[in-house]
Design a protein around this motif. Structure first.
Motif, PDB file in Angstrom:
ATOM      1  N   LEU A 212      25.253  31.548  38.318  1.00 10.91           N
ATOM      2  CA  LEU A 212      26.594  32.006  38.707  1.00 10.91           C
ATOM      3  C   LEU A 212      27.536  32.048  37.506  1.00 10.91           C
ATOM      4  N   LEU A 213      27.473  30.975  36.680  1.00 14.00           N
ATOM      5  CA  LEU A 213      28.334  30.938  35.496  1.00 14.00           C
ATOM      6  C   LEU A 213      28.063  32.149  34.613  1.00 14.00           C
ATOM      7  N   LEU A 214      26.772  32.402  34.388  1.00 11.65           N
ATOM      8  CA  LEU A 214      26.418  33.521  33.513  1.00 11.65           C
ATOM      9  C   LEU A 214      26.885  34.843  34.111  1.00 11.65           C
ATOM     10  N   VAL A 215      26.643  35.022  35.422  1.00 10.81           N
ATOM     11  CA  VAL A 215      27.014  36.288  36.054  1.00 10.81           C
ATOM     12  C   VAL A 215      28.524  36.493  35.998  1.00 10.81           C
ATOM     13  N   VAL A 216      29.262  35.427  36.306  1.00  4.08           N
ATOM     14  CA  VAL A 216      30.717  35.581  36.326  1.00  4.08           C
ATOM     15  C   VAL A 216      31.248  35.891  34.930  1.00  4.08           C
ATOM     16  N   PHE A 217      30.871  35.070  33.947  1.00  5.12           N
ATOM     17  CA  PHE A 217      31.397  35.299  32.594  1.00  5.12           C
ATOM     18  C   PHE A 217      30.860  36.596  32.006  1.00  5.12           C
ATOM     19  N   GLY A 218      29.585  36.870  32.246  1.00  3.80           N
ATOM     20  CA  GLY A 218      28.975  38.084  31.701  1.00  3.80           C
ATOM     21  C   GLY A 218      29.646  39.323  32.271  1.00  3.80           C
ATOM     22  N   THR A 219      29.811  39.338  33.610  1.00  2.00           N
ATOM     23  CA  THR A 219      30.468  40.501  34.236  1.00  2.00           C
ATOM     24  C   THR A 219      31.882  40.650  33.694  1.00  2.00           C
ATOM     25  N   TRP A 220      32.515  39.517  33.547  1.00  2.00           N
ATOM     26  CA  TRP A 220      33.887  39.526  33.034  1.00  2.00           C
ATOM     27  C   TRP A 220      33.926  40.153  31.631  1.00  2.00           C
ATOM     28  N   ALA A 221      32.960  39.764  30.820  1.00  2.00           N
ATOM     29  CA  ALA A 221      32.902  40.339  29.476  1.00  2.00           C
ATOM     30  C   ALA A 221      32.742  41.847  29.566  1.00  2.00           C
ATOM     31  N   LEU A 222      31.863  42.320  30.457  1.00  2.00           N
ATOM     32  CA  LEU A 222      31.655  43.763  30.585  1.00  2.00           C
ATOM     33  C   LEU A 222      32.918  44.465  31.096  1.00  2.00           C
ATOM     34  N   ILE A 223      33.642  43.761  31.973  1.00  2.00           N
ATOM     35  CA  ILE A 223      34.887  44.362  32.479  1.00  2.00           C
ATOM     36  C   ILE A 223      35.890  44.517  31.341  1.00  2.00           C
ATOM     37  N   THR A 224      36.059  43.440  30.552  1.00  2.00           N
ATOM     38  CA  THR A 224      37.059  43.507  29.490  1.00  2.00           C
ATOM     39  C   THR A 224      36.642  44.495  28.406  1.00  2.00           C
ATOM     40  N   ALA A 225      35.335  44.745  28.301  1.00  7.90           N
ATOM     41  CA  ALA A 225      34.899  45.734  27.318  1.00  7.90           C
ATOM     42  C   ALA A 225      35.145  47.147  27.833  1.00  7.90           C
ATOM     43  N   GLY A 226      35.485  47.266  29.103  1.00 11.37           N
ATOM     44  CA  GLY A 226      35.761  48.585  29.669  1.00 11.37           C
ATOM     45  C   GLY A 226      34.514  49.260  30.220  1.00 11.37           C
ATOM     46  N   LEU A 227      33.391  48.524  30.222  1.00 10.82           N
ATOM     47  CA  LEU A 227      32.144  49.166  30.668  1.00 10.82           C
ATOM     48  C   LEU A 227      32.117  49.401  32.170  1.00 10.82           C
ATOM     49  N   THR A 228      32.689  48.471  32.944  1.00  7.90           N
ATOM     50  CA  THR A 228      32.664  48.668  34.395  1.00  7.90           C
ATOM     51  C   THR A 228      33.506  49.877  34.779  1.00  7.90           C
ATOM     52  N   ASP A 229      34.622  50.073  34.068  1.00 11.89           N
ATOM     53  CA  ASP A 229      35.445  51.255  34.358  1.00 11.89           C
ATOM     54  C   ASP A 229      34.656  52.530  34.109  1.00 11.89           C
ATOM     55  N   ARG A 230      33.967  52.540  32.964  1.00 10.26           N
ATOM     56  CA  ARG A 230      33.175  53.720  32.636  1.00 10.26           C
ATOM     57  C   ARG A 230      32.080  53.937  33.660  1.00 10.26           C
ATOM     58  N   PHE A 231      31.475  52.815  34.074  1.00  7.88           N
ATOM     59  CA  PHE A 231      30.390  52.945  35.046  1.00  7.88           C
ATOM     60  C   PHE A 231      30.928  53.474  36.371  1.00  7.88           C
ATOM     61  N   SER A 232      32.089  52.996  36.806  1.00  5.07           N
ATOM     62  CA  SER A 232      32.577  53.515  38.095  1.00  5.07           C
ATOM     63  C   SER A 232      33.007  54.967  37.962  1.00  5.07           C
ATOM     64  N   ALA A 233      33.441  55.373  36.750  1.00  8.12           N
ATOM     65  CA  ALA A 233      33.752  56.794  36.561  1.00  8.12           C
ATOM     66  C   ALA A 233      32.477  57.627  36.694  1.00  8.12           C
ATOM     67  N   LEU A 234      31.393  57.130  36.079  1.00  8.07           N
ATOM     68  CA  LEU A 234      30.103  57.818  36.199  1.00  8.07           C
ATOM     69  C   LEU A 234      29.673  57.889  37.659  1.00  8.07           C
ATOM     70  N   ASN A 235      29.820  56.763  38.334  1.00 12.84           N
ATOM     71  CA  ASN A 235      29.444  56.694  39.754  1.00 12.84           C
ATOM     72  C   ASN A 235      30.199  57.724  40.561  1.00 12.84           C
ATOM     73  N   ALA A 236      31.500  57.840  40.251  1.00  5.66           N
ATOM     74  CA  ALA A 236      32.322  58.791  41.013  1.00  5.66           C
ATOM     75  C   ALA A 236      31.863  60.215  40.744  1.00  5.66           C
ATOM     76  N   ARG A 237      31.424  60.458  39.505  1.00  4.37           N
ATOM     77  CA  ARG A 237      31.002  61.815  39.162  1.00  4.37           C
ATOM     78  C   ARG A 237      29.647  62.149  39.777  1.00  4.37           C
ATOM     79  N   HIS A 238      28.798  61.137  39.910  1.00  7.32           N
ATOM     80  CA  HIS A 238      27.473  61.370  40.502  1.00  7.32           C
ATOM     81  C   HIS A 238      27.346  60.544  41.767  1.00  7.32           C
ATOM     82  N   LYS A 239      28.234  60.780  42.696  1.00  5.08           N
ATOM     83  CA  LYS A 239      28.343  59.911  43.857  1.00  5.08           C
ATOM     84  C   LYS A 239      27.045  59.830  44.658  1.00  5.08           C
TER      85      LYS A 239
END
Ligand code: ADP
Ligand code: MG
Lengths: 596, 291
Positions: A212-239
């Motif tokens: 859980l610690l790894l998932v929470v901090f790791g996901t958080w790192a990806l969010i702050t890097a802007g990767l989750t935003d990019r991924f959801s943009a991709l998701n929206a484009r290829h719904k």
């Protein structure tokens, strides 16, 4: 309002904004990288001398349990450390070259290793139980963390260290096939991460906490890097593609995690997630607080059990084919939903909540008493209906194992695949209904019932449709769950209890995950089901932990983990960059309002 | 749009009375609105104007009296009234705050579209066609009130004046024959008030009769073919702007018994109206009572 911190800092010459620890930037980078490498190396050493500690961390050369997690955290930290050198091919990981993801990655390694060391010391009684590997791990991860703190400071407040910078450059366009490849890869990664979590031995709560610690901090790192935003943009484009990928990943789960216990866990999660999604129509879209929703799951399950051909069924001679049983379950729930909805949906707010709570209990108590002695015999009372035979569809027996390719999938995996189809149907129903005339009128009712009726919406009718649809979807899930569990009995269909499918659980899943979204209730149900399952020490405090989680979430993220675009705007209006800029002539309105 | 002959009555309210316990908020009011007309309803705060609107639109069931629209008596159910062809706005803006501007107008289309749950689930060609048509009509209306460029913004994020306009667009979306406006310029500055005036004229020109409550006398007397004044639930006078403007009882009702140095109470009333309007905007009122 409080967004004045950034921008007005000094221009970005490399060394000016010093970190919390006064070191040259190059030294800081080296420290992070060395710490990360040390952490990785430590995973290949022994952390403790006895195999008593869950996961058996005694081997040199082969990481296990928490060590694997430390290894992953170390690799993540190393990758993010390297992004600070602007190494070509890695910039996509950290497009803004930000400090926050490096810090959070290092924090994940730190959290995992220090948690492990402390857990070993506490579990086995003393620091003497730590092997050199553990010392290497905690020292390396500390070095990495300190190095990260010496990197150029992203802002004056601590918040800046853990939040996404504003100036993330937009993603460069890549061909559509490559985008789909990225979606596929990300989904596969998600599947691996999820499967690992589910696969953690239920007795190894320590490993799961580390996970859980790894998932929470790791996901958080990806969010702050802007990767989750990019991924959801991709998701929206290829719904459509992304959705099918998600379902494909879920379908692959029994093959990745080829073990009956975990497949059973998967089916149960899917059942509660599906029911939570149905509840989301009622609560999230229409805004009707239904505290007795689990009764509809019960009606579906009992209906399916009664026509399953079980010898304990009142109609033991009757055995419907599955499609007919499914329709029976849905129809029974629908009728029950209309019967409860018709008198209650004229009530508003709190009254409706109390009345549905009452009806939910009435269902359970009735089922308990329809045993032939205190009432007509229909449900076999508290003993329930057991020995429900396995399903058979087109000659495919769900009770036996099947070989698909080289993999043998067992009974629960069969049901998991079936349940996945049901979930897909419910997702489809939810999204299509939400985005239509009827869905808009549900939301309008939730927003302002009086205005909605004044716009010509027949409030009662529309609410009844939502209620009935929610009920029949729960009934549909119930028909499968009756077969999966071999038997049905009244106990689980209560308002609150320690066994998952209860109304409070479902409601918590919807609220925690995010009301009005598709992903929210699914994620919420998954988390709420999985956490107590894996953290056995939590079992007795489950309800308490629920409450605590809800309070914390409502304080910090009232829109739920996955935010509906609308709810996100509702709660974080001030932070939302998308607010219409009011540079048009109407800027005078504010003044008029105050002074007219 | 049906072009009815100039003087056929659209709305006929006769003997409408509304009692709340001992309080008679509206007392035996008769009012007729003819097609192509803009009729004003004025009166001091608490006179019962909004209550009268609520009686017309079925939000309240009048204690006595009957309301008919184009000759048929209306059942006291809000959605049936809207379906028959009367649309309204609210004194305290009641938009669907967390829906987009476009979605708000689409909700207004509800009575003029039929697609139910099944067609939403099956998504046949009929559904798509109806959905596109609704969107086109909604965008047309947004164009009409000048909010097309904000179609995707949340209603709650609009400035106050635009929220009032959006409420009008939402009401127009139900293709009404009669539009009831409850203080449409409350809280607006003079320019916006002017613009709203133009908007109301444009709506009338589309063949929609308008009944409007306002405190801004200039607005009312510019706009209305006929004005009725309500005081303490009773209709005091009704007539052309000139008649009502010159009526002493109206002046007295607004200004109270005149005494020396009384400040311009008309402005006071305006300010009050603006304040009630703004105050209500910030509370997302979900309680049952209609304002
Ligand atoms: N639901 C209600 N219950 C009791 N009294 C009401 C209700 N609605 C309005 N009233 C009363 O009716 C009177 C008229 O109010 P209203 O129609 O809002 O006045 P206006 O719109 O002319 O300012 C007021 O005294 C008000 O308090
Ligand atoms: Mg009023």
């Amino acid at each position: 309002m409080t967004m004045t911190t950034t921008t007005q800092t000094t221009p970005t010459t490399p060394d000016t904004p010093r970190g919390l620890i006064p070191l040259p930037q190059s030294a800081a980078r080296v420290l992070v990288a060395l710490g990360a490498i040390g952490t990785i190396a430590s995973a290949y050493m022994s952390w403790t001398w006895t195999s008593d500690f869950p996961g058996d961390l005694t081997y040199y050369g082969s990481p296990a349990g928490l060590q694997i997690l430390a290894l992953v955290a170390g690799v993540l930290t190393l990758l993010y450390a390297l992004t600070r050198w602007n190494i070509r091919g890695l910039t996509w990981l950290n497009p803004a070259g930000a400090t926050a993801p490096v810090f959070l990655a290092a924090a994940s390694a730190f959290a995992v290793t220090w948690f492990s060391a402390i857990a070993i010391a506490v579990d086995l009684g003393g620091l003497a139980n730590l092997d050199p590997g553990a010392y290497v791990a905690i020292v390396s991860s500390l070095v990495a963390l300190l190095g990260a703190l010496a990197l150029p400071s992203p802002g004056d407040t601590f918040k800046a260290w853990i939040s996404k910078p504003d100036n993330i450059p937009p993603a460069g366009r890549i061909p559509a096939w490559a985008e789909r490849l990225v979606v596929t890869a990300a989904t596969a990664l998600g599947l691996i991460v999820f499967a690992y979590g589910v696969g953690v031995d239920p007795d190894a709560s320590e490993t799961f906490l580390g996970y859980l610690l790894l998932v929470v901090f790791g996901t958080w790192a990806l969010i702050t890097a802007g990767l989750t935003d990019r991924f959801s943009a991709l998701n929206a484009r290829h719904k459509g593609f992304a959705t099918s990928m998600a379902f494909l990943a879920a379908a692959l789960f029994p093959f990745v995690e080829n073990n009956e216990h975990n497949a059973n866990l998967g089916v149960n999660i899917l059942v509660v997630a599906t029911v939570a999604l149905g509840l989301n129509i009622v609560v999230g879209l229409t805004g009707l607080l239904d505290l007795g929703y689990v009764a509809f799951l019960g009606v579906g399950a009992y209906a399916a059990a009664l026509v399953s051909g079980s010898e304990f069924s009142r109609f033991s001679g009757v055995q419907f084919p599955f499609w007919a049983a499914m329709l029976t379950g849905m129809a029974a729930s629908l009728v029950f939903g209309v019967l409860i909805g018709a008198p209650t949906l004229r009530l508003r707010g709190d009254y409706l909540a109390i009345v549905t709570l009452g009806f939910g209990e009435i269902f359970r108590i009735s089922v308990n008493n329809l045993d032939g002695s205190s009432g007509p015999n229909l449900t076999n009372g508290p003993n329930g209906i057991s020995m429900i035979p396995d399903l058979e569809i087109f000659g495919f027996n769900f009770g036996s194992t099947h070989d698909i390719g080289s993999v043998t999938i067992g009974r629960f995996a069969n049901y998991l695949l079936l349940m996945l189809i049901i979930t897909a149907i419910v997702v489809l129903v939810f999204t299509r209904a939400a985005d239509s005339r009827i869905g808009r009128s549900w939301i309008a009712i939730r927003e302002d019932e009086t205005a909605a009726t004044a716009m010509g919406i027949n409030g009662f009718r529309v609410k009844l449709i939502a209620f009935a649809l929610g009920a029949s979807l729960a009934g549909l899930a119930g028909t499968v769950s009756a077969h999966v569990g071999y038997s049905v009995n009244p106990a689980p269909y209560q308002f609150a209890g320690s066994v998952p499918p209860n109304s409070a659980f479902l409601l918590a899943a919807v609220v925690l995950g995010g009301m009005g979204t598709v992903g929210g209730p699914i994620l919420g149900a998954t988390l709420l089901y999985l956490l107590p399952e894996k953290l056995s020490f939590l079992k007795e405090y489950q309800l308490f932990a629920f409450g605590l989680a809800l309070v914390i979430l409502m304080r910090f993220r009232p829109e739920g983990i996955i935010a509906n675009r609308r709810r996100q705007l509702e709660f974080h209006e001030a932070e939302e960059p998308d607010i219409p800029d009011q540079s048009l002539p109407d800027t005078t309105v504010g003044a008029t309002k105050a002074g007219a | 749009m049906t072009t009815t002959t100039a003087t056929s009555p659209v709305l006929e309210a006769s003997g409408v009375t509304m009692r709340f316990g001992g309080l008679t908020a509206v007392r035996s009011v008769d009012l007729t609105v003819n097609s192509g007309e803009i009729v004003g309803l004025i009166g001091p705060n608490g006179a019962g104007k909004t209550t009268f609107f609520n009686c017309l639109t079925g939000l309240y069931i009048p204690t006595e009296g009957k309301v008919s629209y184009k000759g048929t008596v209306l059942p006291p159910k809000p959605h049936l009234v809207t379906n028959a062809g009367i649309a309204r706005t609210f004194q305290n803006i009641r938009l669907f705050a967390n829906m987009t501007v476009l979605e708000n107008v689409l909700v207004g289309r509800h009575t003029r579209t039929k697609e139910g749950l099944w067609s939403a689930l099956l998504r046949g060609p009929g559904f798509r066609k109806a959905e596109t048509a609704s969107r086109e009509r909604a965008m047309e209306l947004l164009e009409f009130i000048g909010l097309a460029h904000k179609a995707d913004h949340l209603a709650r994020n609009l400035p106050y004046g635009e929220q009032r306009k959006l409420e009008i667009a939402r009401a127009l979306a139900s293709d009404p024959g009669l539009l009831l406006l409850d203080e449409p310029t409350a809280g607006m500055n003079p320019q916006e008030t002017r613009a709203t005036e133009e908007l109301v004229f444009a709506i009338r020109d589309q063949g929609i009769a308008v009944l409007v409550i306002e405190h801004d006398m200039r607005f009312i007397f510019n706009l209305c073919d006929r004005v009725a004044c309500l005081v303490q639930g009773e209709k005091l006078v009704e007539g052309t702007s000139d008649v009502v403007q010159g009526d002493e009882r109206v002046v007295a009702a607004y200004l109270g018994t005149p005494f020396e140095g009384a400040p311009g109470d008309e402005e006071v009333a305006e300010v009050e109206a603006a304040e009630t309007g703004t105050g209500a905007q910030s509370t997302t009122s979900k309680e049952g009572s209609a304002q």
